[in-house]
Structures are given as C-alpha cells and as structure tokens.
Design a protein around this motif. Structure first.
Motif, PDB file in Angstrom:
ATOM      1  N   ASN A 150      44.319  54.442  39.770  1.00 20.31           N
ATOM      2  CA  ASN A 150      45.218  55.406  40.408  1.00 20.31           C
ATOM      3  C   ASN A 150      45.548  54.980  41.836  1.00 20.31           C
ATOM      4  OD1 ASN A 150      45.313  57.323  38.218  1.00 20.31           O
ATOM      5  ND2 ASN A 150      43.226  57.892  38.736  1.00 20.31           N
ATOM      6  N   VAL A 151      44.562  54.455  42.549  1.00 16.61           N
ATOM      7  CA  VAL A 151      44.797  53.997  43.915  1.00 16.61           C
ATOM      8  C   VAL A 151      45.723  52.783  43.904  1.00 16.61           C
ATOM      9  CG1 VAL A 151      43.711  53.220  46.053  1.00 16.61           C
ATOM     10  CG2 VAL A 151      42.528  54.865  44.593  1.00 16.61           C
ATOM     11  N   LYS A 152      45.523  51.884  42.958  1.00 21.62           N
ATOM     12  CA  LYS A 152      46.400  50.714  42.852  1.00 21.62           C
ATOM     13  C   LYS A 152      47.847  51.124  42.597  1.00 21.62           C
ATOM     14  CE  LYS A 152      45.217  47.081  40.550  1.00 21.62           C
ATOM     15  NZ  LYS A 152      44.752  46.200  39.457  1.00 21.62           N
ATOM     16  N   LYS A 153      48.023  52.177  41.832  1.00 24.41           N
ATOM     17  CA  LYS A 153      49.372  52.647  41.505  1.00 24.41           C
ATOM     18  C   LYS A 153      50.119  53.059  42.765  1.00 24.41           C
ATOM     19  CE  LYS A 153      51.717  56.425  39.084  1.00 24.41           C
ATOM     20  NZ  LYS A 153      51.509  57.664  38.276  1.00 24.41           N
ATOM     21  N   VAL A 154      49.477  53.869  43.636  1.00 21.14           N
ATOM     22  CA  VAL A 154      50.171  54.329  44.854  1.00 21.14           C
ATOM     23  C   VAL A 154      50.307  53.190  45.862  1.00 21.14           C
ATOM     24  CG1 VAL A 154      49.504  56.737  44.534  1.00 21.14           C
ATOM     25  CG2 VAL A 154      48.022  55.229  45.862  1.00 21.14           C
ATOM     26  N   TYR A 155      49.357  52.270  45.865  1.00 17.39           N
ATOM     27  CA  TYR A 155      49.471  51.118  46.777  1.00 17.39           C
ATOM     28  C   TYR A 155      50.689  50.276  46.424  1.00 17.39           C
ATOM     29  CZ  TYR A 155      48.223  46.950  49.432  1.00 17.39           C
ATOM     30  OH  TYR A 155      48.238  45.886  50.311  1.00 17.39           O
ATOM     31  N   LEU A 174      30.188  50.901  50.221  1.00 18.83           N
ATOM     32  CA  LEU A 174      28.800  51.291  50.452  1.00 18.83           C
ATOM     33  C   LEU A 174      27.858  50.447  49.593  1.00 18.83           C
ATOM     34  CD1 LEU A 174      30.367  53.653  51.723  1.00 18.83           C
ATOM     35  CD2 LEU A 174      28.561  55.169  50.955  1.00 18.83           C
ATOM     36  N   ASP A 175      28.292  49.231  49.296  1.00 20.99           N
ATOM     37  CA  ASP A 175      27.437  48.304  48.553  1.00 20.99           C
ATOM     38  C   ASP A 175      26.324  47.782  49.441  1.00 20.99           C
ATOM     39  OD1 ASP A 175      28.186  47.401  45.698  1.00 20.99           O
ATOM     40  OD2 ASP A 175      30.125  47.685  46.658  1.00 20.99           O
ATOM     41  N   ARG A 176      25.306  47.207  48.782  1.00 23.81           N
ATOM     42  CA  ARG A 176      24.290  46.464  49.523  1.00 23.81           C
ATOM     43  C   ARG A 176      24.214  45.026  49.043  1.00 23.81           C
ATOM     44  NH1 ARG A 176      19.298  50.385  47.789  1.00 23.81           N
ATOM     45  NH2 ARG A 176      19.876  50.707  45.618  1.00 23.81           N
ATOM     46  N   SER A 177      24.898  44.726  47.950  1.00 29.45           N
ATOM     47  CA  SER A 177      24.960  43.358  47.432  1.00 29.45           C
ATOM     48  C   SER A 177      26.373  42.822  47.632  1.00 29.45           C
ATOM     49  CB  SER A 177      24.604  43.328  45.941  1.00 29.45           C
ATOM     50  OG  SER A 177      25.021  42.112  45.345  1.00 29.45           O
ATOM     51  N   GLN A 178      26.500  41.764  48.412  1.00 32.53           N
ATOM     52  CA  GLN A 178      27.819  41.180  48.640  1.00 32.53           C
ATOM     53  C   GLN A 178      28.418  40.639  47.348  1.00 32.53           C
ATOM     54  OE1 GLN A 178      28.039  38.296  51.790  1.00 32.53           O
ATOM     55  NE2 GLN A 178      30.262  38.309  51.811  1.00 32.53           N
ATOM     56  N   ASP A 179      27.589  40.040  46.508  1.00 33.12           N
ATOM     57  CA  ASP A 179      28.102  39.490  45.247  1.00 33.12           C
ATOM     58  C   ASP A 179      28.678  40.591  44.366  1.00 33.12           C
ATOM     59  OD1 ASP A 179      27.368  36.962  46.010  1.00 33.12           O
ATOM     60  OD2 ASP A 179      25.499  36.939  44.865  1.00 33.12           O
ATOM     61  N   ALA A 180      27.976  41.733  44.254  1.00 33.29           N
ATOM     62  CA  ALA A 180      28.465  42.842  43.437  1.00 33.29           C
ATOM     63  C   ALA A 180      29.746  43.412  44.023  1.00 33.29           C
ATOM     64  CB  ALA A 180      27.397  43.924  43.345  1.00 33.29           C
ATOM     65  N   TRP A 181      29.815  43.505  45.341  1.00 29.93           N
ATOM     66  CA  TRP A 181      31.000  44.021  46.037  1.00 29.93           C
ATOM     67  C   TRP A 181      32.213  43.136  45.755  1.00 29.93           C
ATOM     68  CZ3 TRP A 181      31.845  42.715  51.831  1.00 29.93           C
ATOM     69  CH2 TRP A 181      33.013  43.321  52.313  1.00 29.93           C
ATOM     70  N   ILE A 182      32.054  41.836  45.952  1.00 35.86           N
ATOM     71  CA  ILE A 182      33.168  40.904  45.736  1.00 35.86           C
ATOM     72  C   ILE A 182      33.578  40.894  44.270  1.00 35.86           C
ATOM     73  CG2 ILE A 182      33.813  38.470  45.780  1.00 35.86           C
ATOM     74  CD1 ILE A 182      32.038  38.180  48.288  1.00 35.86           C
ATOM     75  N   ALA A 183      32.596  40.930  43.368  1.00 35.24           N
ATOM     76  CA  ALA A 183      32.921  40.919  41.933  1.00 35.24           C
ATOM     77  C   ALA A 183      33.730  42.145  41.549  1.00 35.24           C
ATOM     78  CB  ALA A 183      31.632  40.854  41.107  1.00 35.24           C
ATOM     79  N   ALA A 184      33.395  43.314  42.092  1.00 35.11           N
ATOM     80  CA  ALA A 184      34.130  44.543  41.773  1.00 35.11           C
ATOM     81  C   ALA A 184      35.567  44.472  42.282  1.00 35.11           C
ATOM     82  CB  ALA A 184      33.413  45.752  42.366  1.00 35.11           C
ATOM     83  N   ILE A 185      35.750  43.910  43.479  1.00 39.13           N
ATOM     84  CA  ILE A 185      37.103  43.751  44.029  1.00 39.13           C
ATOM     85  C   ILE A 185      37.941  42.879  43.097  1.00 39.13           C
ATOM     86  CG2 ILE A 185      38.457  42.755  45.915  1.00 39.13           C
ATOM     87  CD1 ILE A 185      36.122  43.499  47.794  1.00 39.13           C
ATOM     88  N   GLN A 186      37.339  41.793  42.641  1.00 38.49           N
ATOM     89  CA  GLN A 186      38.054  40.872  41.759  1.00 38.49           C
ATOM     90  C   GLN A 186      38.289  41.475  40.382  1.00 38.49           C
ATOM     91  OE1 GLN A 186      35.447  37.476  41.946  1.00 38.49           O
ATOM     92  NE2 GLN A 186      36.358  36.693  43.837  1.00 38.49           N
ATOM     93  N   GLN A 187      37.274  42.123  39.814  1.00 39.48           N
ATOM     94  CA  GLN A 187      37.394  42.714  38.480  1.00 39.48           C
ATOM     95  C   GLN A 187      38.454  43.809  38.441  1.00 39.48           C
ATOM     96  OE1 GLN A 187      33.398  43.985  37.702  1.00 39.48           O
ATOM     97  NE2 GLN A 187      32.623  41.897  37.461  1.00 39.48           N
ATOM     98  N   ASP A 188      38.511  44.637  39.476  1.00 40.33           N
ATOM     99  CA  ASP A 188      39.460  45.746  39.499  1.00 40.33           C
ATOM    100  C   ASP A 188      40.806  45.352  40.111  1.00 40.33           C
ATOM    101  OD1 ASP A 188      37.329  47.059  38.450  1.00 40.33           O
ATOM    102  OD2 ASP A 188      37.152  48.576  40.020  1.00 40.33           O
ATOM    103  N   GLY A 189      40.897  44.132  40.645  1.00 38.44           N
ATOM    104  CA  GLY A 189      42.162  43.638  41.185  1.00 38.44           C
ATOM    105  C   GLY A 189      42.660  44.450  42.362  1.00 38.44           C
ATOM    106  N   LEU A 190      41.838  44.602  43.396  1.00 37.14           N
ATOM    107  CA  LEU A 190      42.167  45.455  44.544  1.00 37.14           C
ATOM    108  C   LEU A 190      42.717  44.598  45.679  1.00 37.14           C
ATOM    109  CD1 LEU A 190      38.924  47.668  44.486  1.00 37.14           C
ATOM    110  CD2 LEU A 190      41.032  47.909  43.141  1.00 37.14           C
ATOM    111  N   PRO A 191      44.031  44.635  45.930  1.00 38.09           N
ATOM    112  CA  PRO A 191      44.661  43.681  46.838  1.00 38.09           C
ATOM    113  C   PRO A 191      44.636  44.052  48.320  1.00 38.09           C
ATOM    114  CG  PRO A 191      46.344  45.042  45.809  1.00 38.09           C
ATOM    115  CD  PRO A 191      45.025  45.475  45.216  1.00 38.09           C
ATOM    116  N   TRP A 192      44.094  45.208  48.671  1.00 44.01           N
ATOM    117  CA  TRP A 192      44.140  45.652  50.065  1.00 44.01           C
ATOM    118  C   TRP A 192      42.954  45.101  50.878  1.00 44.01           C
ATOM    119  CZ3 TRP A 192      44.478  49.157  45.917  1.00 44.01           C
ATOM    120  CH2 TRP A 192      43.273  49.723  45.492  1.00 44.01           C
TER     121      TRP A 192
END
Length: 380
Positions: free
Chosen positions: A288-293, A308-326
């Motif tokens: 939904n956020v990607k749609k308005v962006y 609010l992650d504590r693992s950089q690898d998990a944080w980066i993987a989620a950004i890539q998996q969900d395709g968050l361009p901001w």
C-alpha cells in the motif's frame, strides 16, 4: 519482546487425539510414491529429531508404526529432513496417515480424530493463502500500480486473519490453537495468546514446545504492562509533537553505512515510516505504501523509512524483498531506536507526515487514510 513465534519446521502437519493407557498404538501409513522407502517416526529431544520407530513401505507405499503411549507433544513422520511432517499424538486410537511423496503437507490426509481434521484443514488452507500472497507480492514488486493485485492481496490477508481467529475460538484445548495464534503479533493480540496459553495449559503441560510458548506469553504480559506504565510519558511526548509542531530531525545510517537525515528532505512532503523486517503488519502494509509512493513521488512526496531492526542483513533483505525504493535509515537498536524514542513510537507500523517546512501534518496514517491525505495535498 514484540512477537512470540516458535517455529518448528517449514512444512507442518499435526495428528491429534486423546486417551490414556499403556498399550501400543498403531499408525497406518499409505504414502503414494514411497514404495520401498524407509519412513521414520521421530520424537524431539533438545529440539533434535530422534527415531522412535521406522517402517519400510511395501510395494503399494503402505506400512505401520507401532508406538507406545506418549504425552501430547510434537513429533514427526519423515523420510529425511527434506521430506517430513510434524505430528502430535496423545492417544490409543488407531490412526491413519496418507500422502504423496514429495508433497507431504499439501497431500496429507489423516483419520481417527476430529482434532486432526480441524488442524489439517487449518494448515493446508493457511499454506494455500501463503502461496497465493507470495505470488501476488511478486506481481506487486514488478507492477506497483496493479490495483487489482493489491486488492486481492489485501483480501487474502483478511482471509488469513479470519482463519486464524476462527481456529483459536472454535478449538479450545487443541494444538491447532498454537499454530494459529503464532501467526499473530503478541503485542497487538495478547488476549489471544493468553487464551491459547490457558487453553493448552492442561492438555500440553508436559510439552517443551508449549512450556517455551507459555513462558514467552508470560514475559509478554510483563513487558506490555511495563509499556502501559509509560503511557503518561508517551502522552506527554505526543503533546510535544502535536500537529503543527516542528518535526525533530532524524540522523541515522543508511544500509550503505552513510549518514542521512530528515533535514535533507526539507522542501518535500515526507512520510516518516517506522517499520522493521520482523514486523508482519509492516510487511503486509508495504504494498500500500509503494502504491502511494509511485503515484505521488514525482509531485514532491518522499518517504523516510526508519527501521527498528537489529540485524542489518535482515533489514537490507526486507528492503530488497519488498522492493522499497525510498530512503532508509536505522541505528539497529531495535525498540531503543533513537528516532522511535524521540517520536514516542510504541508500536509499528507507525507514520508521521511532515510538510515541506518540516512541520507535522498528521500521524498514524495508513492504507486508505494515507492515500486520502495525499490526494488532499496533491490532487488525484
């Protein structure tokens, strides 16, 4: 602690019945495509599967386990670690298990217990919904403006929640409750976790899996009580960050290790999006956020994701998996994230909309509410 999820293995099937005694009980097996193969019945010792019995399937894929009475707990039927299903037994009743080799979860059928049937129904339906949502998530990554796919994704998410809540309410004291409730966020659904903990306290008292679950719920109760004790402080913080007030600057590290600040986006409408890779509601909200962006970015709308992650690898993987361009930042401090503390964040997803002059326009916008506010600002 914000979630209390105990994951056994990726493919899950449970058989359940009740009874007592000292006799042997049998489980008849019929596994299509398993002819000549050895299948094992395992118990878990320190979370590791240990063989209790085995059967060599005949030319028709049939065999029999002969088992002693064991407490209600989690066991497994397996060819190996790649082909296995989890079961739970507490019965003298003769039971049957049939499936197809290579698709044990999807094809499994059990007979001998109402509890087994209800649990199997839940697990297989949940698996179907998960697969459909994953396919739609991939579609939305490639086509963020596909409103039909987004609507279908949201409908499936509502269907999953309905399935989970019905399974908890309709089957008190049965293991299906455990597998259903662990799909919920304990912080937002503590009452559901408490119900399952209390419903299973007697039937699964000797289970190490249940004991860990019970202890997690007990800890969550204490933590949530402590959070409620901070409500006055949070309310005071909310007054300090009232609508129209200047938004405090945020300066943290990007996934690439560079420093980035909210001030660098001055002159644009900015949605500060507090989220985390481990937050299921956040991940569900991301399409939904990607749609308005995609709709408003070129008109002067930007997003600053604060993780609010504590693992950089998990944080980066989620950004890539969900395709968050901001833009994304974090200090990897979990709930102690400095920006989250500064903005009084006590649950996620949480958003703050800031105007081009750096003043707070709105807080807590999501879904249709966010889209409506941006349409008010930029037009349709």
């Amino acid at each position: 602690m914000k979630t209390a999820h105990i994951s056994l293995l990726t493919a899950v099937v449970l058989l359940t019945a009740c009874g007592s005694g000292t006799e042997q009980r049998t489980i008849t097996l019929d596994i299509d495509g398993g002819a000549g193969r050895t299948v094992y019945f395992d118990k878990y010792v320190n979370n590791l599967p240990t063989h209790v019995d085995s059967a060599v399937l005949d030319g028709s894929g049939k065999g029999i386990f002969s088992l002693p009475v064991m407490p209600l707990d989690f066991y497994r039927i397996a060819f190996n670690d790649q082909e296995q299903v989890i079961i739970t037994l507490d019965s003298l009743d003769e039971m049957s298990f049939s499936a197809k080799a290579g698709d044990l979860l999807g094809s499994a059928k059990v007979e001998g217990s109402k509890a087994a049937t209800s649990l199997m129904d839940f697990l297989q339906e949940a698996d179907r919904i998960d697969n459909a949502r994953n396919a739609l998530r991939s579609t939305l990554q490639n086509e963020p403006g596909n409103t039909s796919a987004l609507d279908e994704f949201n409908a499936l998410s509502r269907k999953m929640e309905d399935l989970v809540r019905r399974s908890i309410a309709d089957h008190p004291g049965l293991p299906v409750q455990y597998f259903a409730v662990t799909r919920l966020d304990v912080q937002k659904d503590l009452a559901s976790y408490q119900k399952v903990r209390d419903d299973l306290r007697g039937p699964m008292a000797s289970s190490a899996i249940y004991t860990a679950f019970r202890d997690n719920v007990d800890r969550a109760e204490k933590e949530i009580a402590a959070m409620k004790a901070q409500e006055e402080r949070m309310a005071a913080m909310d007054n300090l960050l009232a609508i129209g007030a200047e938004a405090p600057d945020i300066e943290q590290q990007t996934p690439e290790g560079k420093t980035f600040s909210l001030a660098q986006l001055r002159g644009k409408y900015v949605l500060i999006d507090f989220w985390a890779s481990w937050c299921k509601p956040c991940r569900i909200e991301n399409p939904n956020v990607k749609k308005v962006y995609a709709k408003y970015n070129k008109k002067g709308f930007e997003i600053l994701g604060v993780s609010l992650d504590r693992s950089q690898d998990a944080w980066i993987a989620a950004i890539q998996q969900d395709g968050l361009p901001w833009k994304h930042v974090s200090d990897l401090a979990f709930w102690n994230n400095a920006a989250a503390q500064q903005y009084g964040v006590n649950s996620i997803p949480y958003t703050v909309l800031v105007d081009p002059e750096g003043r707070i326009l709105a807080k807590g916008l999501r879904g249709a509410g966010l889209e409506s506010k941006l349409e008010e600002i930029f037009g349709s």
